[in-house]
Design a protein around this motif. Structure first.
Motif, PDB file in Angstrom:
ATOM      1  N   MET A 108      34.168  -5.540  19.938  1.00  0.00           N
ATOM      2  CA  MET A 108      32.867  -6.163  20.004  1.00  0.00           C
ATOM      3  C   MET A 108      31.825  -5.180  20.550  1.00  0.00           C
ATOM      4  N   LYS A 109      32.234  -4.428  21.565  1.00  0.00           N
ATOM      5  CA  LYS A 109      31.342  -3.448  22.166  1.00  0.00           C
ATOM      6  C   LYS A 109      30.892  -2.425  21.119  1.00  0.00           C
ATOM      7  N   GLU A 110      31.823  -1.975  20.286  1.00  0.00           N
ATOM      8  CA  GLU A 110      31.514  -0.999  19.239  1.00  0.00           C
ATOM      9  C   GLU A 110      30.567  -1.593  18.195  1.00  0.00           C
ATOM     10  N   LEU A 111      30.735  -2.861  17.889  1.00  0.00           N
ATOM     11  CA  LEU A 111      29.858  -3.538  16.931  1.00  0.00           C
ATOM     12  C   LEU A 111      28.416  -3.537  17.435  1.00  0.00           C
ATOM     13  N   ILE A 112      28.223  -3.888  18.683  1.00  0.00           N
ATOM     14  CA  ILE A 112      26.885  -3.919  19.272  1.00  0.00           C
ATOM     15  C   ILE A 112      26.276  -2.517  19.264  1.00  0.00           C
ATOM     16  N   GLU A 113      27.063  -1.522  19.674  1.00  0.00           N
ATOM     17  CA  GLU A 113      26.562  -0.151  19.696  1.00  0.00           C
ATOM     18  C   GLU A 113      26.177   0.329  18.300  1.00  0.00           C
ATOM     19  N   THR A 114      26.965  -0.011  17.299  1.00  0.00           N
ATOM     20  CA  THR A 114      26.689   0.402  15.923  1.00  0.00           C
ATOM     21  C   THR A 114      25.398  -0.219  15.406  1.00  0.00           C
ATOM     22  N   GLN A 149      37.569 -15.558  19.222  1.00  0.00           N
ATOM     23  CA  GLN A 149      38.051 -15.594  20.599  1.00  0.00           C
ATOM     24  C   GLN A 149      37.759 -16.974  21.173  1.00  0.00           C
ATOM     25  N   HIS A 150      38.536 -17.373  22.129  1.00  0.00           N
ATOM     26  CA  HIS A 150      38.355 -18.706  22.706  1.00  0.00           C
ATOM     27  C   HIS A 150      37.530 -18.653  23.986  1.00  0.00           C
ATOM     28  N   LYS A 151      36.539 -17.771  23.977  1.00  0.00           N
ATOM     29  CA  LYS A 151      35.636 -17.645  25.113  1.00  0.00           C
ATOM     30  C   LYS A 151      34.212 -17.631  24.603  1.00  0.00           C
ATOM     31  N   LYS A 152      33.303 -18.058  25.422  1.00  0.00           N
ATOM     32  CA  LYS A 152      31.877 -18.030  25.090  1.00  0.00           C
ATOM     33  C   LYS A 152      31.389 -16.595  25.268  1.00  0.00           C
ATOM     34  N   VAL A 167      24.935 -12.247  15.027  1.00  0.00           N
ATOM     35  CA  VAL A 167      26.054 -11.465  14.488  1.00  0.00           C
ATOM     36  C   VAL A 167      27.172 -11.348  15.515  1.00  0.00           C
ATOM     37  N   VAL A 168      26.803 -11.067  16.761  1.00  0.00           N
ATOM     38  CA  VAL A 168      27.812 -10.912  17.818  1.00  0.00           C
ATOM     39  C   VAL A 168      28.543 -12.225  18.067  1.00  0.00           C
ATOM     40  N   TYR A 169      27.810 -13.327  18.106  1.00  0.00           N
ATOM     41  CA  TYR A 169      28.452 -14.625  18.331  1.00  0.00           C
ATOM     42  C   TYR A 169      29.381 -14.985  17.179  1.00  0.00           C
ATOM     43  N   ALA A 170      28.968 -14.682  15.961  1.00  0.00           N
ATOM     44  CA  ALA A 170      29.810 -14.978  14.802  1.00  0.00           C
ATOM     45  C   ALA A 170      31.077 -14.121  14.822  1.00  0.00           C
ATOM     46  N   ASP A 202      36.545 -16.038  33.409  1.00  0.00           N
ATOM     47  CA  ASP A 202      37.556 -16.976  32.923  1.00  0.00           C
ATOM     48  C   ASP A 202      37.259 -17.504  31.523  1.00  0.00           C
ATOM     49  N   ASP A 203      36.065 -18.024  31.336  1.00  0.00           N
ATOM     50  CA  ASP A 203      35.759 -18.693  30.071  1.00  0.00           C
ATOM     51  C   ASP A 203      34.614 -18.045  29.301  1.00  0.00           C
ATOM     52  N   LYS A 204      34.167 -16.846  29.748  1.00  0.00           N
ATOM     53  CA  LYS A 204      33.066 -16.201  29.028  1.00  0.00           C
ATOM     54  C   LYS A 204      33.148 -14.686  29.130  1.00  0.00           C
ATOM     55  N   ILE A 205      32.531 -14.026  28.156  1.00  0.00           N
ATOM     56  CA  ILE A 205      32.387 -12.574  28.155  1.00  0.00           C
ATOM     57  C   ILE A 205      30.898 -12.280  28.019  1.00  0.00           C
ATOM     58  N   THR A 206      30.367 -11.470  28.921  1.00  0.00           N
ATOM     59  CA  THR A 206      28.961 -11.098  28.883  1.00  0.00           C
ATOM     60  C   THR A 206      28.857  -9.620  28.544  1.00  0.00           C
ATOM     61  N   PHE A 207      28.108  -9.309  27.495  1.00  0.00           N
ATOM     62  CA  PHE A 207      27.839  -7.930  27.127  1.00  0.00           C
ATOM     63  C   PHE A 207      26.414  -7.613  27.555  1.00  0.00           C
ATOM     64  N   ILE A 208      26.244  -6.536  28.308  1.00  0.00           N
ATOM     65  CA  ILE A 208      24.937  -6.136  28.791  1.00  0.00           C
ATOM     66  C   ILE A 208      24.536  -4.870  28.043  1.00  0.00           C
TER      67      ILE A 208
END
Length: 76
Positions: free
Chosen positions: A1-7, A66-69, A58-61, A27-33
């Motif tokens: 996911m990190k690579e997708l955002i960077e690209t 994954q089973h996290k927000k 795009v990132v959410y899709a 626990d239930d979420k991943i935050t990309f900064i």
């Protein structure tokens, strides 16, 4: 996911070498900064936030399997 955002963001900005993505997992979420050069901030956000909204969509899709927000924050 990190690579997708960077690209995606690297193609939009004038200083692609300064694109940084940090991830925080809880626990239930991943935050990309996302951080970019100050001059590129307007290109990443876009008029009325349209580019930022499209990147988030795009990132959410991509992360829906994954089973996290997933959250994307844009910082200076």
């Amino acid at each position: 996911m990190k690579e997708l955002i960077e690209t995606i963001v690297s193609a939009l900005v004038e200083y692609p070498e300064e694109v940084r993505v940090i991830s925080r997992e809880e626990d239930d979420k991943i935050t990309f900064i996302l951080s970019v050069n100050k001059e590129d901030m307007g290109k990443v956000i876009g008029k009325q936030g349209r580019v930022a909204k499209a990147i988030r969509t795009v990132v959410y899709a991509a992360g829906s399997s994954q089973h996290k927000k997933i959250y994307l924050e844009i910082s200076e």
